[in-house]
Scaffold this motif. Structure first.
Motif, PDB file in Angstrom:
ATOM      1  N   THR A 245      36.159 -67.985  -2.674  1.00 37.34           N
ATOM      2  CA  THR A 245      35.671 -66.736  -2.106  1.00 37.34           C
ATOM      3  C   THR A 245      36.757 -66.090  -1.247  1.00 37.34           C
ATOM      4  N   PHE A 246      36.408 -65.020  -0.534  1.00 36.78           N
ATOM      5  CA  PHE A 246      37.395 -64.285   0.260  1.00 36.78           C
ATOM      6  C   PHE A 246      38.009 -65.167   1.346  1.00 36.78           C
ATOM      7  N   ILE A 247      39.309 -64.992   1.569  1.00 39.95           N
ATOM      8  CA  ILE A 247      39.949 -65.648   2.713  1.00 39.95           C
ATOM      9  C   ILE A 247      39.343 -65.081   3.990  1.00 39.95           C
ATOM     10  N   GLU A 248      39.214 -63.757   4.013  1.00 37.43           N
ATOM     11  CA  GLU A 248      38.588 -63.074   5.147  1.00 37.43           C
ATOM     12  C   GLU A 248      38.238 -61.642   4.723  1.00 37.43           C
ATOM     13  N   ILE A 249      37.274 -61.066   5.423  1.00 40.88           N
ATOM     14  CA  ILE A 249      36.925 -59.655   5.239  1.00 40.88           C
ATOM     15  C   ILE A 249      37.239 -58.966   6.566  1.00 40.88           C
ATOM     16  N   HIS A 250      38.262 -58.134   6.573  1.00 38.95           N
ATOM     17  CA  HIS A 250      38.738 -57.491   7.797  1.00 38.95           C
ATOM     18  C   HIS A 250      38.118 -56.100   7.938  1.00 38.95           C
ATOM     19  N   GLU A 251      37.685 -55.755   9.148  1.00 43.10           N
ATOM     20  CA  GLU A 251      37.198 -54.403   9.456  1.00 43.10           C
ATOM     21  C   GLU A 251      38.222 -53.703  10.340  1.00 43.10           C
ATOM     22  N   VAL A 252      38.619 -52.506   9.947  1.00 44.42           N
ATOM     23  CA  VAL A 252      39.568 -51.714  10.727  1.00 44.42           C
ATOM     24  C   VAL A 252      38.989 -50.316  10.919  1.00 44.42           C
ATOM     25  N   ILE A 253      38.997 -49.826  12.152  1.00 46.11           N
ATOM     26  CA  ILE A 253      38.536 -48.470  12.438  1.00 46.11           C
ATOM     27  C   ILE A 253      39.751 -47.561  12.528  1.00 46.11           C
ATOM     28  N   LYS A 254      39.782 -46.567  11.639  1.00 47.34           N
ATOM     29  CA  LYS A 254      40.894 -45.612  11.589  1.00 47.34           C
ATOM     30  C   LYS A 254      40.346 -44.207  11.779  1.00 47.34           C
TER      31      LYS A 254
ATOM     32  N   LEU B  59      27.693 -58.521   5.947  1.00 45.33           N
ATOM     33  CA  LEU B  59      29.025 -58.510   5.340  1.00 45.33           C
ATOM     34  C   LEU B  59      29.527 -59.931   5.114  1.00 45.33           C
ATOM     35  N   ASP B  60      29.321 -60.801   6.098  1.00 41.66           N
ATOM     36  CA  ASP B  60      29.784 -62.188   5.967  1.00 41.66           C
ATOM     37  C   ASP B  60      29.004 -62.949   4.900  1.00 41.66           C
ATOM     38  N   LYS B  61      27.757 -62.558   4.647  1.00 44.53           N
ATOM     39  CA  LYS B  61      26.968 -63.202   3.589  1.00 44.53           C
ATOM     40  C   LYS B  61      27.596 -62.997   2.221  1.00 44.53           C
ATOM     41  N   LEU B  62      28.401 -61.941   2.105  1.00 47.82           N
ATOM     42  CA  LEU B  62      29.049 -61.644   0.831  1.00 47.82           C
ATOM     43  C   LEU B  62      29.957 -62.788   0.391  1.00 47.82           C
ATOM     44  N   LYS B  63      30.521 -63.525   1.345  1.00 47.45           N
ATOM     45  CA  LYS B  63      31.394 -64.659   1.003  1.00 47.45           C
ATOM     46  C   LYS B  63      30.630 -65.697   0.182  1.00 47.45           C
ATOM     47  N   GLY B  64      29.433 -66.037   0.623  1.00 52.87           N
ATOM     48  CA  GLY B  64      28.624 -67.008  -0.110  1.00 52.87           C
ATOM     49  C   GLY B  64      28.121 -66.466  -1.429  1.00 52.87           C
ATOM     50  N   GLU B  65      27.769 -65.184  -1.453  1.00 47.92           N
ATOM     51  CA  GLU B  65      27.271 -64.564  -2.687  1.00 47.92           C
ATOM     52  C   GLU B  65      28.353 -64.561  -3.767  1.00 47.92           C
ATOM     53  N   ILE B  66      29.589 -64.283  -3.375  1.00 44.93           N
ATOM     54  CA  ILE B  66      30.700 -64.326  -4.340  1.00 44.93           C
ATOM     55  C   ILE B  66      30.967 -65.767  -4.765  1.00 44.93           C
ATOM     56  N   ALA B  67      30.958 -66.689  -3.803  1.00 47.31           N
ATOM     57  CA  ALA B  67      31.226 -68.102  -4.117  1.00 47.31           C
ATOM     58  C   ALA B  67      30.236 -68.641  -5.141  1.00 47.31           C
ATOM     59  N   ASN B  68      28.993 -68.178  -5.086  1.00 49.31           N
ATOM     60  CA  ASN B  68      27.971 -68.651  -6.029  1.00 49.31           C
ATOM     61  C   ASN B  68      28.286 -68.268  -7.465  1.00 49.31           C
ATOM     62  N   LYS B  69      29.188 -67.320  -7.670  1.00 48.25           N
ATOM     63  CA  LYS B  69      29.459 -66.811  -9.015  1.00 48.25           C
ATOM     64  C   LYS B  69      30.867 -67.128  -9.518  1.00 48.25           C
ATOM     65  N   THR B  70      31.711 -67.735  -8.686  1.00 47.50           N
ATOM     66  CA  THR B  70      33.110 -67.910  -9.063  1.00 47.50           C
ATOM     67  C   THR B  70      33.461 -69.362  -9.369  1.00 47.50           C
ATOM     68  N   THR B  71      34.599 -69.534 -10.013  1.00 44.22           N
ATOM     69  CA  THR B  71      35.134 -70.862 -10.311  1.00 44.22           C
ATOM     70  C   THR B  71      35.358 -71.638  -9.023  1.00 44.22           C
ATOM     71  N   ASN B  72      34.835 -72.868  -8.983  1.00 48.47           N
ATOM     72  CA  ASN B  72      35.038 -73.757  -7.828  1.00 48.47           C
ATOM     73  C   ASN B  72      34.618 -73.121  -6.500  1.00 48.47           C
ATOM     74  N   ARG B  73      33.691 -72.152  -6.561  1.00 44.20           N
ATOM     75  CA  ARG B  73      33.164 -71.489  -5.357  1.00 44.20           C
ATOM     76  C   ARG B  73      34.264 -70.871  -4.497  1.00 44.20           C
TER      77      ARG B  73
END
Length: 549
Positions: free
Chosen positions: A93-102, A77-91
Motif C-alpha cells: 500500500t501507500f508509503i504515506e499520503i501527504h496533505e499540503v495546503i497551497k 483518508l488513512d483508511k484508504l491504505k487498508g482498502e488498497i492493501a486488500n486489493k494488491t499483491t502482498n498487501r
C-alpha cells in the motif's frame, strides 16, 4: 519538506510513468485509483525509482493547483491504505499520503512504493503500467523483466568452497536416497549403483561434487551450520494455550530433511469428533491431514528468505497450526495459485526448491497449496488463511469446524466449486466479499442477509422446503445474543444467571446440546463482563447481573 517535493513535481514539463496529476475536486473512482497504484508501482520498479507519485488537486496539463476535497477527513483518508492493501499483491500500500495546503487549495500526494524485486504489483488480480501518460495493462515483456529480477541471484545455489561431503549427515543422505527412489521408481535399480557423490549430483543437491548451501540446509550435519552464517537455518516449534501463553517449545537445526519429521512428530494430531447430524458427517477424523503439515513446513523451508537471518516458525494452538517464513509471497496471489491452478513460474530459491522436489519434500508443480485447500474442504474445516503482510508469509490451518452451516453446505453439496467455497469461507470468517463474489453466491442462493451479516446455508433449507428449520438451526452472530442480554438487563434492572439462561435457551440453534448451550451463555456473559458492560452484584454461586453504568 512536503512543500518542496510538491514544487519539484509541479515544475515537471509533463507527466511521466511515475508521476500522475489528477484534479479529483470532490471524489475519485476507487478502482481507477487502484489501477494507477499498480501502474506507478510497476513503473517505479522498472525505472529504478524507490517510489512514484499520484497527486490530487492539480490540473494535469499546466500543473495548476485547483484543490481537492477528496476524503477531507484524515481518518477516512488513512483508511484508504487498508482498502488498497486488500486489493494488491502482498498487501502493498501507500508509503504515506501527504496533505499540503497551497494557494489554490488542498493537495494530496500519494507516495507509491516501487514493486519489490521480482514481483509485479497487481490491483484486484490485474497488472497495470503506463505508456507515457496513458494507463494500460502491464505487457508481457515488462512482466518478464520484473520477474527476472528474482532469478538473477539464487542464494541457495551458491557453492561453499570449504565444505565437503564429510560435512553432510549420513542418516540424512540415506533418507534422501529413499525419497528419491520413491519419487523416481524407474531409476531405482540404477541408483543402487551410485555412490553418494553421484547420487547428490543426480538429485541436483550438489554441483559436480561441490557442496552447495542447499546441500548443507537439507543434509548438513548440525555442526556444519557455520557454513551458512549469518543465516539462522532452524525450525522453531512452539505449543501455546488458549491465552497464547507458552507451554512448550523446541528448536530443530540441520539437517532439515530430518528436522521436518521431528517437528511433525511434536504436533498433537489427535482425532476430531464431529457433531453428529444423521449421516452427513463422519464420526471422526484427524485434526490435520499429515500431508498438509509436512507441505506447509517444507514450503516454509523452500521459500524462506535466508538473507534475513530469521527462523521458520511453527506455532501449535489448541485448534490450529500457524506456519511462518520470511520473505514476500512471489506468486503474489494465493487465489490465483489455487483457483487457476497456476504453478509458480519463479522461485526465490530455485536450486533449493528443485532439490526438495527431487527428494519428495515439495511439489514444484504448484499443486501443493491447492491440495491443502482440498483436504480442508473434505473435512468441512475452514480453508487455510494466508497473511502476506510485513514481508513474510503466515499460513494458518484450522483443525475444527468453525461454522456448522458452512460444514453442512459442503457435506451436502459436493459439487461446489473451490472458488465458491473460498467465498463462503470468507463469509464464515466475517471477511468482506468482492461484488462479484457476493453476486455469485446470491445467484446460487448460497447466502442470505445484508452485508456484512450474511448467513450461509439458505440454499440447503430452501431446497428441502424447510424454511422454518433453517431459521431455527441458523446460528446468530454473537453480538445478537449479547445485545439481547443487555436489553433485558436494562428493562429489568438486574437478571440472575438462570434468568439469562431462560432468555436465550430457545433462541440458540436446535443442534446445540444442553452442555453447549450452558458454555455458550457463559462465554457471552464473560465477554460482556470483560468489556465492562455488566457487573455481578450477587455472589459467585448466586450471580445477579446489572449494567456496569
Amino acid at each position: 519538506m512536503n512543500t518542496h517535493i510538491l514544487e519539484s513535481l509541479l515544475s515537471l514539463s509533463s507527466e511521466n510513468e511515475v508521476v500522475e496529476f489528477k484534479e479529483a475536486k470532490n471524489n475519485y473512482d476507487f478502482t481507477k485509483l487502484g489501477k494507477y497504484f499498480s501502474a506507478i508501482s510497476n513503473e517505479a520498479n522498472l525505472f529504478g525509482k524507490p517510489y512514484g507519485w499520484l497527486v490530487f488537486g492539480v490540473e494535469d496539463k499546466k500543473h495548476t493547483v485547483v484543490g481537492t476535497n477528496y476524503r477531507s477527513n484524515r481518518t477516512d483518508l488513512d483508511k484508504l491504505k487498508g482498502e488498497i492493501a486488500n486489493k494488491t499483491t502482498n498487501r502493498i500500500t501507500f508509503i504515506e499520503i501527504h496533505e499540503v495546503i497551497k494557494e489554490g487549495g488542498r493537495v494530496l500526494m500519494f507516495q507509491i512504493p516501487a514493486a519489490p524485486r521480482g514481483i509485479p504489483v497487481s490491483f484486484d488480480g490485474h497488472y497495470y503500467a503506463r505508456d507515457g501518460e496513458e494507463l494500460v495493462p502491464l505487457n508481457l515483456e515488462k512482466i518478464e523483466r520484473i520477474r527476472a529480477q528474482a532469478t538473477q541471484h539464487d542464494w541457495s545455489a551458491a557453492v561453499i568452497p570449504d565444505a565437503t561431503i564429510e560435512d553432510l549427515d549420513e542418516e540424512a543422505i540415506a533418507l534422501a536416497r529413499r525419497n528419491y527412489k520413491s519419487k523416481f521408481p524407474d531409476k531405482a535399480e540404477e541408483m543402487d549403483k551410485w555412490d553418494d557423490i553421484t547420487f547428490l549430483n543426480k538429485a541436483k543437491v550438489t554441483v559436480k561434487g561441490k557442496v552447495t548451501r542447499t546441500a548443507v540446509i537439507l543434509l548438513g550435519k548440525d555442526e556444519s551450520e557455520h557454513f551458512l552464517n549469518p543465516a539462522d537455518v532452524k525450525i522453531r516449534w512452539k505449543l501455546v494455550d488458549t491465552e497464547n501463553n507458552d507451554i512448550d517449545y523446541d528448536i530443530f537445526g540441520l539437517p532439515l530433511i530430518l528436522s521436518v519429521e521431528k517437528v511433525f512428530a511434536k504436533i498433537r494430531n489427535i482425532k476430531y469428533r464431529y457433531m453428529q447430524e444423521g449421516t452427513i458427517f463422519p464420526a471422526e477424523v484427524s485434526k490435520y491431514e499429515p500431508f498438509s503439515i509436512r507441505e506447509a513446513i517444507n514450503n516454509c523451508i523452500a521459500h524462506q528468505d535466508y538473507t534475513k537471518g530469521a527462523r521458520v516458525n511453527v506455532v501449535e494452538m489448541e485448534d490450529q497450526l500457524v506456519f511462518t517464513n520470511y520473505g514476500n509471497f512471489i506468486p503474489g496471489s494465493v487465489e490465483k495459485v489455487v483457483i487457476e491452478d497456476a504453478p509458480e513460474e519463479f522461485y526465490r530459491n530455485k536450486f533449493l526448491a528443485t532439490a526438495m522436489f527431487n527428494l519428495k519434500m515439495v511439489d514444484t508443480a504448484g499443486g501443493g497449496i491447492k491440495k491443502i485447500f482440498n483436504f480442508q474442504r473434505e473435512r468441512y474445516f475452514p480453508l487455510p488463511d494466508y497473511d502476506l503482510s510485513d514481508d513474510k508469509v503466515k499460513v494458518t490451518i484450522s483443525g475444527k469446524v468453525l461454522n456448522l452451516d458452512y460444514a453442512r453446505l459442503l457435506a451436502q453439496h459436493k459439487d461446489l466449486s473451490l472458488e465458491d467455497i473460498m467465498a463462503l469461507d470468507k463469509v464464515q470468517k466475517k471477511k468482506p466479499l468482492s461484488n462479484h463474489e457476493e453476486s455469485e453466491l446470491r445467484r446460487k442462493k448460497l447466502i442470505e442477509g445484508r452485508k456484512p451479516n450474511y448467513f450461509i446455508g439458505l440454499h440447503v433449507a430452501q431446497k428441502s422446503g424447510d424454511k422454518v428449520g433453517y431459521t431455527k438451526n441458523k446460528a446468530f452472530d454473537n453480538q445478537y445474543y449479547r445485545d439481547l442480554i443487555l436489553k433485558a438487563i436494562s428493562q429489568h434492572h438486574s437478571m440472575s444467571r438462570s434468568e439469562i439462561d431462560e432468555l436465550l435457551w430457545n433462541k440458540l440453534p436446535d443442534w446445540m446440546t444442553d452442555e453447549q448451550r450452558k458454555r455458550k451463555v457463559n462465554n457471552l456473559i464473560t465477554k460482556l463482563k470483560n468489556h465492562n458492560k455488566i457487573v455481578n452484584k450477587g455472589t459467585f454461586k448466586y450471580s445477579m447481573w446489572e449494567l456496569a453504568n
